[in-house]
Scaffold this motif. Sequence first.
Motif: not given
Length: 98
Positions: A3-6, A59-65, A92-95
Amino acid sequence: MSYYSVLEVTPTNEDWIANYVASANRLVTTHGGKYLANTPVHERLEGKGDDVAIRVIIQWPSKEAAITFMNDPEYAPLLKGRTEGSISNHVLIEGKED
């Protein structure tokens, strides 16, 4: 799935920035995040909208992170400082998995 925080951040005062940067960077890493961009250097190629001072991509390893980072009690005062001292937008964007 990543997941990506923008974020788009335009400071309205700079009192919060020094404390925020060092502490937030450490917490992002603690929660498995990785900065892909954190810069005032950006250019609009299409569309219209307000100009922003800083664009950030994490970049996050998961939405939960990502959610755990946002809900971390140690992050709460940093978030408060940033939101009170800036105009900020965070999505928050799903990869996409290939």
